[in-house]
Design an enzyme around this catalytic site. Structure first.
Site, mmCIF file in Angstrom:
data_model
loop_
_atom_site.group_PDB
_atom_site.id
_atom_site.type_symbol
_atom_site.label_atom_id
_atom_site.label_comp_id
_atom_site.label_asym_id
_atom_site.label_seq_id
_atom_site.Cartn_x
_atom_site.Cartn_y
_atom_site.Cartn_z
ATOM 1 N N LYS A 35 44.048 33.878 46.908
ATOM 2 C CA LYS A 35 42.384 33.334 46.599
ATOM 3 C C LYS A 35 41.189 33.277 45.726
ATOM 4 O O LYS A 35 41.798 34.232 44.963
ATOM 5 C CB LYS A 35 41.436 33.443 48.141
ATOM 6 C CG LYS A 35 41.013 35.317 48.561
ATOM 7 C CD LYS A 35 41.211 35.630 49.969
ATOM 8 C CE LYS A 35 41.343 37.173 49.853
ATOM 9 N NZ LYS A 35 39.491 37.816 50.725
ATOM 10 N N TYR A 261 19.181 48.521 25.979
ATOM 11 C CA TYR A 261 17.090 48.425 26.979
ATOM 12 C C TYR A 261 17.193 49.156 27.261
ATOM 13 O O TYR A 261 17.503 50.325 27.326
ATOM 14 C CB TYR A 261 17.957 46.763 27.743
ATOM 15 C CG TYR A 261 17.707 45.723 27.392
ATOM 16 C CD1 TYR A 261 16.375 45.060 26.759
ATOM 17 C CD2 TYR A 261 18.554 44.923 27.020
ATOM 18 C CE1 TYR A 261 17.124 44.011 26.379
ATOM 19 C CE2 TYR A 261 19.094 43.727 27.072
ATOM 20 C CZ TYR A 261 17.770 43.115 25.894
ATOM 21 O OH TYR A 261 18.396 41.520 25.493
HETATM 22 C C1 LIG Z 1 42.381 37.900 56.013
HETATM 23 C C2 LIG Z 1 42.543 38.549 55.185
HETATM 24 N N1 LIG Z 1 43.794 38.865 54.255
HETATM 25 C C3 LIG Z 1 44.282 39.467 53.083
HETATM 26 C C4 LIG Z 1 43.067 39.825 51.844
HETATM 27 C C5 LIG Z 1 43.781 40.579 51.111
HETATM 28 O O1 LIG Z 1 43.195 41.916 50.985
HETATM 29 P P1 LIG Z 1 43.990 43.049 49.593
HETATM 30 O O2 LIG Z 1 43.209 41.606 48.495
HETATM 31 O O3 LIG Z 1 42.493 43.756 50.155
HETATM 32 O O4 LIG Z 1 45.303 43.135 49.949
HETATM 33 C C6 LIG Z 1 42.071 39.196 52.149
HETATM 34 C C7 LIG Z 1 41.315 39.520 51.269
HETATM 35 O O5 LIG Z 1 40.615 40.541 51.767
HETATM 36 C C8 LIG Z 1 41.846 38.626 53.532
HETATM 37 O O6 LIG Z 1 40.705 38.516 53.418
#
Ligand SMILES: Cc1ncc(COP(=O)(O)O)c(C=O)c1O
Length: 373
Positions: A35, A261
């Site tokens: 994602k 800055y």
């Molecule tokens: C539902 C779910 N599963 C798995 C993951 C993967 O987590 P990680 O990146 O800590 O492995 C996430 C990440 O936010 C998540 O929201």
């Protein structure tokens, strides 16, 4: 000459990290969480690289947060199953879920009703999300029993029901809360005799007892160590993204002169300052404190002064060979092989690797290495 800032994405390292997740969880299937554009690395390129692994090793499925992210993968010719980790956001998405052949998480009653009312032409694999203690999404364990019964009573619409839950503290050394969540989910899975999917990266890396039928690693695939304390397993992770730039100007400062800055950094001695093409307009965190690590010509150096929109400044007094055109690595692997972990940079910015990686902005070109492997 083009602006020298680039995000190099090492697809061999991505494949290596995915194979490490599989090795650590040999009795589980490993979903690859891609994602947020594969945590800023480019979801289509990353999915394609993982799909190029041999059959039996490549991910059996990917996971994303929205139907738009799934659509982008299908448009990029990714054919493996894709799980929508938060399911649908409105009932109208279900026709697209069917057309794209997606798998669905369900975390709320309205989603279950919408799915059963929609009556898909072919049963959709469903991951039933349980709130075991994160208190974000999911049914309580008691509610989940009822929802599970309704789902398996509709085999014409729903198939392959799994239980999923998310840990709040799998990265922490103190394992008390983690164990409570695990016990809650194990009891439920035993009662319903349903496969479990619980483990994010920290649990995949550190908690074999949480592996279940599926693991769901995300950030570890990109080479970041999510654990509070590094382990033998996390030391085997390889950085996937190298944010690489160059020195575009040099300044000689007298002791007491200030940089950038608000003049936050003042030269404690006669100093040489390198101006680097990378700033918060590229996604580099403006909260970086003085001393935030970078690699200049593969050698450790520290940021001196506030990060600007297009530039940042580095104290290179102790790196005599530094000059215009010298390589600067903001995180990742320098040309001499030295690694600067994104986790270490994140600590200096009072943040986590996830925000740095997902925060690299589109104006930074991604350059993919290992495409042909
Ligand atoms: C539902 C779910 N599963 C798995 C993951 C993967 O987590 P990680 O990146 O800590 O492995 C996430 C990440 O936010 C998540 O929201």
């Amino acid at each position: 000459m083009a602006r020298p800032l680039v995000a190099d994405i090492d697809l061999d390292a991505l494949r290596h990290n995915y194979c490490l997740a599989r090795e650590l969880a040999p009795h589980s299937q490993a979903l690859a969480v891609i994602k947020a554009d594969a945590y800023g690395h480019g979801s289509v390129a990353c999915a394609a690289a993982l799909e190029s692994l041999p059959a039996g090793v490549r991910p059996p499925a990917f996971a994303v947060a929205s139907i738009e992210e799934a659509e982008a993968l299908r448009e990029g010719h990714i054919e493996a199953p894709i799980v929508l980790l938060e399911g649908i956001f409105e009932a109208g998405e279900l026709a697209r879920v069917e057309a794209l052949g997606l798998w669905l998480a369900v975390h709320s009653e309205w989603q279950v009703k919408a799915l059963l009312l929609h009556r898909p032409a072919r049963p959709i694999p469903v991951w039933l999300k349980v709130d075991s203690g994160m208190h974000r999404l999911g049914f309580t364990p008691e509610e989940a029993i009822d929802v599970w019964k309704r789902l398996i009573d509709s085999p014409e619409y729903v198939t392959a029901v799994q239980l999923m839950s998310h840990f709040a503290t799998a990265d922490a050394v103190d394992d008390g809360y983690f164990r409570q969540q695990l016990a809650c989910m194990r009891e439920l899975a035993q009662r319903l005799d349903v496969p479990l999917c619980l483990a994010n990266s920290p649990a995949t890396l550190a908690w074999p007892e949480a592996h279940g039928a599926w693991v769901r690693p995300g950030v570890m695939l990109y080479g970041s160590d999510p654990l509070e304390v590094a382990s033998d397993a996390t030391r085997r992770l390889k950085p996937v993204m190298t944010l690489r730039s160059e020195i575009i100007a040099m300044r000689d400062l007298k002791a007491g002169e200030a940089v950038g800055y608000a003049g936050r950094w003042q030269a404690p001695r006669t100093s040489r300052i390198a101006v680097v093409a990378c700033g918060y307009g590229d996604g580099y965190d403006r909260h970086a404190v003085d001393g935030t690590p970078v690699l200049v010509a593969g050698q450790p150096a520290g940021i001196a002064g506030k990060v600007s929109m297009d530039m940042l400044t580095v104290d290179v007094t102790d790196i005599p060979e530094a000059g215009i055109g010298t390589e600067v690595v903001l995180w990742g692997q320098a040309s001499n092989g030295r690694v600067l972990s994104v986790d270490s940079v994140a600590r200096h910015c009072d943040t986590i690797s996830y925000t740095l990686l997902t925060g690299v902005l589109p104006r930074v070109p991604r350059r993919y290495l290992g495409l042909g492997t």
